[in-house]
Scaffold this motif. Sequence first.
Motif, mmCIF file in Angstrom:
data_model
loop_
_atom_site.group_PDB
_atom_site.id
_atom_site.type_symbol
_atom_site.label_atom_id
_atom_site.label_comp_id
_atom_site.label_asym_id
_atom_site.label_seq_id
_atom_site.Cartn_x
_atom_site.Cartn_y
_atom_site.Cartn_z
ATOM 1 N N PHE A 45 0.830 -1.199 0.000
ATOM 2 C CA PHE A 45 0.000 0.000 0.000
ATOM 3 C C PHE A 45 0.868 1.255 0.000
ATOM 4 N N LEU A 46 0.517 2.180 -0.865
ATOM 5 C CA LEU A 46 1.246 3.448 -0.931
ATOM 6 C C LEU A 46 0.449 4.584 -0.308
ATOM 7 N N ILE A 47 -0.751 4.856 -0.850
ATOM 8 C CA ILE A 47 -1.503 6.012 -0.392
ATOM 9 C C ILE A 47 -2.970 5.873 -0.777
ATOM 10 N N SER B 83 -6.714 -21.407 -10.954
ATOM 11 C CA SER B 83 -5.266 -21.180 -10.775
ATOM 12 C C SER B 83 -4.964 -19.695 -10.683
ATOM 13 N N GLY B 84 -4.036 -19.373 -9.808
ATOM 14 C CA GLY B 84 -3.641 -17.978 -9.622
ATOM 15 C C GLY B 84 -3.133 -17.787 -8.196
ATOM 16 N N THR B 85 -2.850 -16.557 -7.878
ATOM 17 C CA THR B 85 -2.406 -16.234 -6.525
ATOM 18 C C THR B 85 -3.557 -15.561 -5.785
ATOM 19 N N TYR B 86 -3.866 -16.074 -4.621
ATOM 20 C CA TYR B 86 -4.961 -15.567 -3.808
ATOM 21 C C TYR B 86 -4.406 -14.695 -2.687
ATOM 22 N N PHE B 87 -4.973 -13.522 -2.585
ATOM 23 C CA PHE B 87 -4.558 -12.580 -1.539
ATOM 24 C C PHE B 87 -5.730 -12.302 -0.605
ATOM 25 N N CYS B 88 -5.456 -12.290 0.673
ATOM 26 C CA CYS B 88 -6.437 -11.742 1.590
ATOM 27 C C CYS B 88 -5.994 -10.324 1.928
ATOM 28 N N GLY B 89 -6.951 -9.471 2.134
ATOM 29 C CA GLY B 89 -6.669 -8.104 2.533
ATOM 30 C C GLY B 89 -7.503 -7.805 3.770
ATOM 31 N N THR B 90 -6.890 -7.171 4.738
ATOM 32 C CA THR B 90 -7.607 -6.907 5.977
ATOM 33 C C THR B 90 -7.758 -5.415 6.226
ATOM 34 N N LEU B 91 -8.876 -5.079 6.829
ATOM 35 C CA LEU B 91 -9.199 -3.704 7.181
ATOM 36 C C LEU B 91 -9.447 -3.690 8.679
ATOM 37 N N ASN B 92 -8.734 -2.820 9.392
ATOM 38 C CA ASN B 92 -8.862 -2.804 10.841
ATOM 39 C C ASN B 92 -10.023 -1.952 11.345
ATOM 40 N N TYR B 93 -10.558 -1.070 10.498
ATOM 41 C CA TYR B 93 -11.692 -0.252 10.910
ATOM 42 C C TYR B 93 -12.460 0.164 9.679
ATOM 43 N N GLY B 94 -13.712 0.536 9.889
ATOM 44 C CA GLY B 94 -14.546 0.926 8.763
ATOM 45 C C GLY B 94 -14.487 2.403 8.499
ATOM 46 N N GLY B 95 -15.402 2.883 7.700
ATOM 47 C CA GLY B 95 -15.443 4.293 7.372
ATOM 48 C C GLY B 95 -14.625 4.626 6.144
ATOM 49 N N GLN B 97 -11.812 6.232 5.987
ATOM 50 C CA GLN B 97 -10.364 6.149 6.133
ATOM 51 C C GLN B 97 -9.993 4.708 6.446
ATOM 52 N N GLY B 98 -9.591 4.025 5.474
ATOM 53 C CA GLY B 98 -9.241 2.626 5.690
ATOM 54 C C GLY B 98 -8.692 2.052 4.423
ATOM 55 N N ASN B 99 -7.555 1.415 4.515
ATOM 56 C CA ASN B 99 -6.961 0.817 3.348
ATOM 57 C C ASN B 99 -6.624 -0.629 3.649
ATOM 58 N N LEU B 100 -6.765 -1.470 2.646
ATOM 59 C CA LEU B 100 -6.466 -2.878 2.806
ATOM 60 C C LEU B 100 -4.964 -3.102 2.929
ATOM 61 N N ILE B 101 -4.616 -3.958 3.886
ATOM 62 C CA ILE B 101 -3.252 -4.467 3.972
ATOM 63 C C ILE B 101 -3.325 -5.918 3.500
ATOM 64 N N PHE B 102 -2.555 -6.235 2.483
ATOM 65 C CA PHE B 102 -2.632 -7.559 1.875
ATOM 66 C C PHE B 102 -1.590 -8.512 2.442
ATOM 67 N N GLY B 103 -1.986 -9.781 2.529
ATOM 68 C CA GLY B 103 -1.027 -10.829 2.849
ATOM 69 C C GLY B 103 -0.106 -11.066 1.666
ATOM 70 N N LYS B 104 0.868 -11.955 1.853
ATOM 71 C CA LYS B 104 1.860 -12.215 0.808
ATOM 72 C C LYS B 104 1.321 -13.094 -0.306
ATOM 73 N N GLY B 105 0.157 -13.679 -0.111
ATOM 74 C CA GLY B 105 -0.451 -14.455 -1.176
ATOM 75 C C GLY B 105 -0.252 -15.945 -1.057
ATOM 76 N N THR B 106 -1.182 -16.687 -1.638
ATOM 77 C CA THR B 106 -1.111 -18.148 -1.735
ATOM 78 C C THR B 106 -1.223 -18.504 -3.205
ATOM 79 N N LYS B 107 -0.187 -19.174 -3.719
ATOM 80 C CA LYS B 107 -0.190 -19.545 -5.128
ATOM 81 C C LYS B 107 -0.878 -20.888 -5.302
ATOM 82 N N LEU B 108 -1.962 -20.885 -6.052
ATOM 83 C CA LEU B 108 -2.746 -22.099 -6.293
ATOM 84 C C LEU B 108 -2.573 -22.546 -7.735
ATOM 85 N N SER B 109 -2.177 -23.785 -7.903
ATOM 86 C CA SER B 109 -2.043 -24.351 -9.251
ATOM 87 C C SER B 109 -2.981 -25.540 -9.361
#
Lengths: 111, 112
Positions: A45-47, B83-95, B97-109
């Motif tokens: 994430f950047l911004i 097949s592809g890479t699956y990412f989860c993204g988490t949000l700590n609060y709503g509203g 102002q909130g941006n997803l922080i993504f995990g490093k991914g799981t590669k599924l073949s």
Amino acid sequence: DSGVTQTPKHLITATGQRVTLRCSPRSGDLSVYWYQQSLDQGLQFLIQYYNGEERAKGNILERFSAQQFPDLHSELNLSSLELGDSALYFCASSALNYGYTFGSGTRLTVV
Amino acid sequence: QQPVQSPQAVILREGEDAVINCSSSKALYSVHWYRQKHGEAPVFLMILLKGGEQKGHEKISASFNEKKQQSSLYLTASQLSYSGTYFCGTLNYGGSQGNLIFGKGTKLSVKP
């Protein structure tokens, strides 16, 4: 077509240069996010902007800046480019409590 | 805080099932799941909100345990297109102002 438009799709530039990446969000979405994805890496994430205002900052370098304009399109400016800045840059937009819609990305290569 | 995904990679035969896990060390407001194919943009699969509401547009199921700060994505009767890479993204609060922080991914073949 996801509804999020990013231009250009590819960009090759030299070290030390400055580039601008552009993003038009999906119609109706007020939030715009910028992410960087390096080779085989996750999405960093950047911004974030919401309705013209900066709302959150991630690990964005001081050489990078962004803004969102009244028509809600956003630009990401990258300056004093280094080899390590080569990456895919994604823009995404969303409505509250909905998933992100990503643009097709800009692949930046710094040589 | 970046969520932790497991496994890092999984190989399946068509028709087999898979579970991808995502856990966070912080309280979660919502969890998103995305799939990214090589050279393409991530595509939204599902959002799970605090309180149990789910929104998605594909026949993929997921669970969200708010107390354990964990989510799991269930892929049943896998197809080659999964097949592809699956990412989860988490949000700590709503509203707004909130941006997803993504995990490093799981590669599924998925193999034929």
